[in-house]
Design an enzyme around this catalytic site. Structure first.
Site, PDB file in Angstrom:
ATOM      1  N   CYS A   1       4.645   7.364   6.033  1.00  0.00           N
ATOM      2  CA  CYS A   1       4.700   7.187   4.575  1.00  0.00           C
ATOM      3  C   CYS A   1       3.681   8.098   3.886  1.00  0.00           C
ATOM      4  O   CYS A   1       3.988   8.732   2.876  1.00  0.00           O
ATOM      5  CB  CYS A   1       4.429   5.727   4.221  1.00  0.00           C
ATOM      6  SG  CYS A   1       4.488   5.408   2.452  1.00  0.00           S
TER       7      CYS A   1
ATOM      8  N   CYS B   1       4.282  -1.779   4.361  1.00  0.00           N
ATOM      9  CA  CYS B   1       4.551  -1.685   2.923  1.00  0.00           C
ATOM     10  C   CYS B   1       5.886  -2.287   2.511  1.00  0.00           C
ATOM     11  O   CYS B   1       5.970  -3.027   1.544  1.00  0.00           O
ATOM     12  CB  CYS B   1       4.427  -0.242   2.448  1.00  0.00           C
ATOM     13  SG  CYS B   1       4.870   0.995   3.660  1.00  0.00           S
TER      14      CYS B   1
END
Length: 371
Positions: A104, A200
């Protein structure tokens, strides 16, 4: 850097948490031209129809209004799905334990987001990561954050010079307690908001349940390495090397731990004892090797390494190989090295870079942790 910070535009990635709120506040106080951006990476409506991203964006709006900066929301769901989530699922299909946060940062926060920020005229992007950047000659070094417990360089190990030259980490020289204190003194709406945990895109949800929505679980046998069947597992993807909890094996003696997986036979291997010899290895092969600086690297590097977040550093020798992979040899045996996780290299406080753990070795033999 210009002495007049107002000429320098910094776009801050704001998550709705206290760290990124304080990051924006500090930069605004220092006179920079600050813009707040909320990244929507995942469609995360929960089972009650409440989208947690909406709540987080509301907090971004409150804080941005308090400190007096413009703010926007940007949707990166497609990029996230293509670059991070697909990788995450593919790794689980291979029986490995991926680290989506590393991907990410590499593909979204410091690539898609950075490119978007530059389209807004940004000179830099800033985030609430606990890490530091330092100019040394023509290059930017990535250094550990001062708060040892919060240092996030492990997750930033794949960042390149091009990315590091464009980032600011205002919290890197602070302890977490200081950050909370600043938020309270400034009266920021997020001052008492608890830190987010977990991956996340999963948030606070049950990991097992979440994964089963995307990958079909195939239950199978749980065996010792000698072939004794001890029970059933729920699906190999739910277990990681060194895992103790959730095995459902009773009885006396020491607890049981996951020591390996056989993908072909769909068998989960377990053994008794935290220090079972099968859990220890002396080297690994890593792929996706990336360094944070462009300087020419020797073929052999003596340094330290982390094999998981918040782990104590281990002395290692890194042998860079012609095929772009690296052999990492440990000074002392290490427990529960997990394929799919990141191995990150350090020289003192400088994060040199890292790679992905591919295979694990002991006494010159490949361990079939995953096979």
């Amino acid at each position: 850097m210009s002495t007049n910070n107002s000429d320098i535009r910094v776009v801050v990635g704001m998550s709705g948490g206290v760290d990124s709120s304080v990051t924006a506040h500090i930069l605004k106080e220092q006179g920079y031209d600050v813009i707040g951006i909320f990244m929507k990476n995942w469609d995360d409506t929960d089972e009650f129809g409440v989208c947690t991203a909406t709540e987080d964006y509301d907090d971004v709006i409150r804080v941005a209004n308090q400190i007096g900066i413009p703010y926007y929301a940007v949707n990166f769901e497609k990029e996230y799905w293509d670059k991070v989530f697909t990788y995450f699922l593919d790794e689980y299909k291979l029986g490995r334990t991926p680290n989506p946060d590393v991907m990410c940062n590499k593909e979204i926060k410091f690539k898609a987001f950075l490119e978007h920020a530059e389209s807004l005229g940004a000179d830099y992007v800033a985030t609430g990561h606990y890490a530091q950047v330092k100019k040394v000659g023509d290059e930017i070094e990535l250094l550990r954050g001062v708060d040892n417990n919060k240092d996030q360089t492990y997750f930033l190990n794949q960042l390149s010079q091009d990315q590091l030259k464009k980032v600011m980490f205002p919290l890197g020289a602070m302890e977490k307690t200081e950050v909370r204190e600043i938020a309270k003194k400034a009266g920021l709406a997020t001052a008492d908001k608890k830190d987010s945990t977990g991956i996340c895109f999963i948030g606070e949800r049950n990991f097992k349940q979440f994964l089963s929505e995307y990958l079909p679980a195939q239950p199978g046998e749980m065996r010792t390495l000698d072939g004794e069947v001890l029970g059933k597992h729920d699906g190999l993807m739910y277990y990681t090397i060194g895992q103790r909890h959730g095995l459902g094996i009773g009885g006396d003696g020491e607890p049981w731990f996951v020591v390996g997986k056989d993908l072909k036979e769909n068998v989960l291997f377990v053994e008794q004892g935290f220090h079972h010899e099968t859990l220890y290895s002396d080297s690994l092969i890593a792929t996706d090797i990336s360094f944070t600086t462009n300087a020419e690297k020797p073929k052999t590097i003596e340094c330290t390494a982390k094999f998981r977040y918040r782990q104590t550093d281990t002395k290692v020798t890194v042998h860079l190989r012609e095929d772009g992979t690296a052999e990492v040899v440990f000074a002392d045996p290490v427990r529960a090295i997990t394929p799919g996780q990141a191995v990150v290299f350090y020289d003192g406080d400088v994060c040199l870079g890292g790679g992905t753990i591919d295979t694990v070795w002991k006494n010159g033999q490949k361990l079939d942790y995953v096979g």
